[in-house]
Write an enzyme that holds these catalytic residues in place. Structure first.
Site, PDB file in Angstrom:
ATOM      1  N   GLY A  11       1.155  -1.278   0.167  1.00 56.89           N
ATOM      2  CA  GLY A  11       0.647   0.220  -0.017  1.00 56.89           C
ATOM      3  C   GLY A  11       0.294   1.410  -0.138  1.00 56.89           C
ATOM      4  O   GLY A  11       0.295   2.355  -0.057  1.00 56.89           O
ATOM      5  N   THR A  12       1.893   0.858   0.633  1.00 56.04           N
ATOM      6  CA  THR A  12       2.908   2.521   0.272  1.00 56.04           C
ATOM      7  C   THR A  12       3.752   2.826  -0.789  1.00 56.04           C
ATOM      8  O   THR A  12       4.481   3.710  -0.999  1.00 56.04           O
ATOM      9  CB  THR A  12       4.124   2.694   1.724  1.00 56.04           C
ATOM     10  OG1 THR A  12       4.522   1.765   1.567  1.00 56.04           O
ATOM     11  CG2 THR A  12       3.527   2.415   2.627  1.00 56.04           C
ATOM     12  N   GLY A  13       3.105   1.689  -1.954  1.00 55.33           N
ATOM     13  CA  GLY A  13       4.266   1.765  -3.265  1.00 55.33           C
ATOM     14  C   GLY A  13       3.541   2.945  -4.233  1.00 55.33           C
ATOM     15  O   GLY A  13       2.747   3.265  -3.897  1.00 55.33           O
ATOM     16  N   TYR A  14       4.752   2.728  -5.008  1.00 55.18           N
ATOM     17  CA  TYR A  14       3.896   3.813  -6.421  1.00 55.18           C
ATOM     18  C   TYR A  14       2.297   4.000  -6.688  1.00 55.18           C
ATOM     19  O   TYR A  14       1.234   4.788  -6.942  1.00 55.18           O
ATOM     20  CB  TYR A  14       4.812   3.899  -7.264  1.00 55.18           C
ATOM     21  CG  TYR A  14       4.820   4.698  -8.493  1.00 55.18           C
ATOM     22  CD1 TYR A  14       4.855   6.034  -8.376  1.00 55.18           C
ATOM     23  CD2 TYR A  14       4.320   3.916  -9.927  1.00 55.18           C
ATOM     24  CE1 TYR A  14       4.523   7.133  -9.494  1.00 55.18           C
ATOM     25  CE2 TYR A  14       3.939   4.837 -11.083  1.00 55.18           C
ATOM     26  CZ  TYR A  14       4.218   6.665 -10.745  1.00 55.18           C
ATOM     27  OH  TYR A  14       3.753   7.327 -11.403  1.00 55.18           O
ATOM     28  N   LYS A 138       5.074 -13.175 -12.996  1.00 51.46           N
ATOM     29  CA  LYS A 138       3.541 -13.083 -12.694  1.00 51.46           C
ATOM     30  C   LYS A 138       2.537 -14.331 -13.282  1.00 51.46           C
ATOM     31  O   LYS A 138       1.708 -14.586 -12.817  1.00 51.46           O
ATOM     32  CB  LYS A 138       3.373 -11.716 -13.810  1.00 51.46           C
ATOM     33  CG  LYS A 138       3.352 -10.291 -13.112  1.00 51.46           C
ATOM     34  CD  LYS A 138       3.525  -9.616 -13.945  1.00 51.46           C
ATOM     35  CE  LYS A 138       3.772  -7.509 -12.893  1.00 51.46           C
ATOM     36  NZ  LYS A 138       4.205  -6.319 -13.632  1.00 51.46           N
ATOM     37  N   ARG A 142      -0.414 -16.359 -11.285  1.00 48.03           N
ATOM     38  CA  ARG A 142      -1.572 -16.783 -12.064  1.00 48.03           C
ATOM     39  C   ARG A 142      -0.844 -18.123 -11.354  1.00 48.03           C
ATOM     40  O   ARG A 142      -2.195 -18.548 -11.484  1.00 48.03           O
ATOM     41  CB  ARG A 142      -1.292 -16.480 -13.124  1.00 48.03           C
ATOM     42  CG  ARG A 142      -1.134 -15.190 -13.655  1.00 48.03           C
ATOM     43  CD  ARG A 142      -1.471 -15.360 -14.822  1.00 48.03           C
ATOM     44  NE  ARG A 142      -2.023 -13.775 -15.266  1.00 48.03           N
ATOM     45  CZ  ARG A 142      -2.447 -13.274 -16.818  1.00 48.03           C
ATOM     46  NH1 ARG A 142      -3.168 -13.696 -17.471  1.00 48.03           N
ATOM     47  NH2 ARG A 142      -3.049 -11.532 -16.448  1.00 48.03           N
TER      48      ARG A 142
HETATM   49  P1  NDP Z   1       6.925  -0.695  -5.687  1.00 45.41           P
HETATM   50  O1  NDP Z   1       8.090  -0.446  -6.275  1.00 45.41           O
HETATM   51  O2  NDP Z   1       6.191   0.943  -5.246  1.00 45.41           O
HETATM   52  O3  NDP Z   1       6.551  -1.618  -4.579  1.00 45.41           O
HETATM   53  C1  NDP Z   1       5.419  -1.165  -4.176  1.00 45.41           C
HETATM   54  C2  NDP Z   1       4.724  -2.174  -2.756  1.00 45.41           C
HETATM   55  O4  NDP Z   1       5.704  -3.676  -2.907  1.00 45.41           O
HETATM   56  C3  NDP Z   1       6.286  -1.653  -1.729  1.00 45.41           C
HETATM   57  O5  NDP Z   1       5.243  -0.252  -1.113  1.00 45.41           O
HETATM   58  C4  NDP Z   1       6.734  -2.796  -0.485  1.00 45.41           C
HETATM   59  O6  NDP Z   1       4.986  -2.367   0.360  1.00 45.41           O
HETATM   60  C5  NDP Z   1       5.892  -3.600  -1.759  1.00 45.41           C
HETATM   61  N1  NDP Z   1       7.632  -4.705  -1.271  1.00 45.41           N
HETATM   62  C6  NDP Z   1       8.566  -4.181  -1.502  1.00 45.41           C
HETATM   63  N2  NDP Z   1       9.969  -5.773  -1.822  1.00 45.41           N
HETATM   64  C7  NDP Z   1       9.096  -5.412  -0.526  1.00 45.41           C
HETATM   65  C8  NDP Z   1       9.569  -6.934   0.233  1.00 45.41           C
HETATM   66  N3  NDP Z   1      10.976  -7.138   0.494  1.00 45.41           N
HETATM   67  N4  NDP Z   1       8.861  -7.221   0.978  1.00 45.41           N
HETATM   68  C9  NDP Z   1       7.493  -7.135   1.277  1.00 45.41           C
HETATM   69  N5  NDP Z   1       6.877  -6.040   0.746  1.00 45.41           N
HETATM   70  C10 NDP Z   1       7.715  -5.518  -0.142  1.00 45.41           C
HETATM   71  O7  NDP Z   1       5.733  -1.468  -6.481  1.00 45.41           O
HETATM   72  P2  NDP Z   1       5.292  -0.283  -8.042  1.00 45.41           P
HETATM   73  O8  NDP Z   1       4.361   0.386  -7.486  1.00 45.41           O
HETATM   74  O9  NDP Z   1       6.011   0.187  -8.769  1.00 45.41           O
HETATM   75  O10 NDP Z   1       4.554  -1.683  -9.182  1.00 45.41           O
HETATM   76  C11 NDP Z   1       3.739  -1.981  -8.542  1.00 45.41           C
HETATM   77  C12 NDP Z   1       3.178  -3.308  -9.798  1.00 45.41           C
HETATM   78  O11 NDP Z   1       3.177  -2.181 -10.842  1.00 45.41           O
HETATM   79  C13 NDP Z   1       3.621  -4.178 -10.353  1.00 45.41           C
HETATM   80  O12 NDP Z   1       3.282  -4.978 -10.725  1.00 45.41           O
HETATM   81  C14 NDP Z   1       4.755  -3.730 -11.977  1.00 45.41           C
HETATM   82  O13 NDP Z   1       5.362  -4.371 -12.311  1.00 45.41           O
HETATM   83  C15 NDP Z   1       3.687  -2.599 -11.988  1.00 45.41           C
HETATM   84  N6  NDP Z   1       4.007  -1.610 -12.718  1.00 45.41           N
HETATM   85  C16 NDP Z   1       3.574  -1.279 -13.855  1.00 45.41           C
HETATM   86  C17 NDP Z   1       4.591  -0.579 -15.218  1.00 45.41           C
HETATM   87  C18 NDP Z   1       3.623   0.125 -16.309  1.00 45.41           C
HETATM   88  O14 NDP Z   1       4.382   0.804 -17.351  1.00 45.41           O
HETATM   89  N7  NDP Z   1       2.300  -1.004 -16.352  1.00 45.41           N
HETATM   90  C19 NDP Z   1       5.308   0.683 -14.824  1.00 45.41           C
HETATM   91  C20 NDP Z   1       5.614   0.796 -12.648  1.00 45.41           C
HETATM   92  C21 NDP Z   1       4.890  -0.858 -12.195  1.00 45.41           C
HETATM   93  P3  NDP Z   1       5.006  -1.750   1.463  1.00 45.41           P
HETATM   94  O15 NDP Z   1       3.459  -0.653   1.500  1.00 45.41           O
HETATM   95  O16 NDP Z   1       3.735  -2.939   2.709  1.00 45.41           O
HETATM   96  O17 NDP Z   1       6.200  -1.756   2.206  1.00 45.41           O
END
Ligand code: NDP
Length: 269
Positions: A11-14, A138, A142
């Site tokens: 939830g804190t991710g992008y 991915k 699935r």
């Molecule tokens: P982020 O790099 O922002 O990471 C998302 C979250 O993953 C983090 O906030 C964290 O959750 C969790 N995480 C990371 N490392 C760990 C770990 N070691 N253990 C547990 N949790 C972890 O991800 P994005 O938002 O960039 O990507 C999300 C999805 O979107 C992916 O599937 C990616 O492939 C896709 N994507 C697609 C794009 C496109 O152009 N279509 C572009 C970018 C991404 P917490 O909040 O709990 O800390």
């Protein structure tokens, strides 16, 4: 119809923070996984607290603690995972296997949306090495979901706008080019650009929709489908400045990836 209770993982991710916002905005009882591993990451903690202030519930559990994770999952109807999957940030898609295990054991989840949100991995059999790793992983998730008979929806979100639009699809930058622009091939291949907030809003729209059950949903609004040439033309009109076009043939493009760091090779691939 009663609105599902949602748990956002990552939830804190992008993208994840946008899922939390969209879920709250659409009136769902919204939980966010709070992982003890965040340790001293003050930014993450403050973001989690801001979700709480907006009405979300923080559920404390680690992906490494099966029992805790099962208990968290049992409190909701829908799980949306936005686990990291971009090499130059972090890449942990396979950690979702633990989430799948927990959802399977909990047995109450009506819908699971794994971290996809890009090209449909089932249609990326032709993707290049090493970039295909994300699609392959991915697909592995699935497989685990389907073998466990977990009700699911896969969201295909194509290209996130902030990564591809302001830079006019230039590699290794997020900023607009100032004088010249690399045009890939003849520049006429169409791509679908999605605003990340829209990706989250449409995703949350799907969670209670029976039509999306066990389906792949493609996000592709008509007006977001553009070729690189069309994108460049739009920017030139907006900025009032004509850019020099430098054509990059496919062989040159592929050759330019060789020898660069893995994160770059994966991203461009
Ligand atoms: P982020 O790099 O922002 O990471 C998302 C979250 O993953 C983090 O906030 C964290 O959750 C969790 N995480 C990371 N490392 C760990 C770990 N070691 N253990 C547990 N949790 C972890 O991800 P994005 O938002 O960039 O990507 C999300 C999805 O979107 C992916 O599937 C990616 O492939 C896709 N994507 C697609 C794009 C496109 O152009 N279509 C572009 C970018 C991404 P917490 O909040 O709990 O800390």
């Amino acid at each position: 119809m009663e609105k599902s209770r949602v748990l956002v993982v990552g939830g804190t991710g992008y993208l994840g923070r946008r899922m939390v916002k969209a879920s709250l905005a659409q009136g769902h009882e919204t939980c966010v996984l709070m992982r003890p591993e965040i340790g001293l990451d003050i930014d993450k903690l403050q973001m989690l607290l801001s979700f709480k202030a907006q009405g979300a519930r923080l559920l404390e559990a680690s992906l490494d603690n099966h029992r805790g994770l099962v208990a968290a999952v049992k409190q909701v109807d829908v799980v949306v995972s936005a686990m990291s999957g971009v090499h130059f940030r972090s890449h942990n898609l396979l950690l979702q296997l633990k989430l799948v295990e927990a959802i399977k054991e909990a047995g109450n989840v009506k819908r699971f949306l794994p971290s996809e949100f890009g090209m449909n991995p089932a249609r990326m059999g032709h993707a290049l090495e090493p970039g295909r790793v994300s699609f392959d992983e991915k697909m592995e998730i699935r497989k685990a979901i389907e073998e466990a008979n977990i009700p699911h929806t896969y969201i295909s979100a194509n290209c996130f706008a902030a990564y591809f639009v302001p830079n006019l699809c230039q590699m290794r930058t997020l900023l607009p080019p100032k004088e010249e622009v690399h045009v890939y091939g003849d520049g006429n291949v169409k791509a679908i650009f999605m605003d990340e907030d829209d990706v989250a809003a449409y995703t949350i729209r799907c969670i209670d929709d029976p039509r999306a059950l066990n389906k792949t949903i493609y996000l592709r609004p008509e007006e977001n489908i553009l070729s690189q040439n069309e994108l460049i033309a739009k920017w030139e009109k907006l900025s009032g400045k004509v850019l020099e076009k430098i054509p990059i043939p496919s062989e040159e493009f592929l050759a330019s990836i060789k020898g660069t760091d893995l994160a770059n090779q994966v991203g461009i691939g």
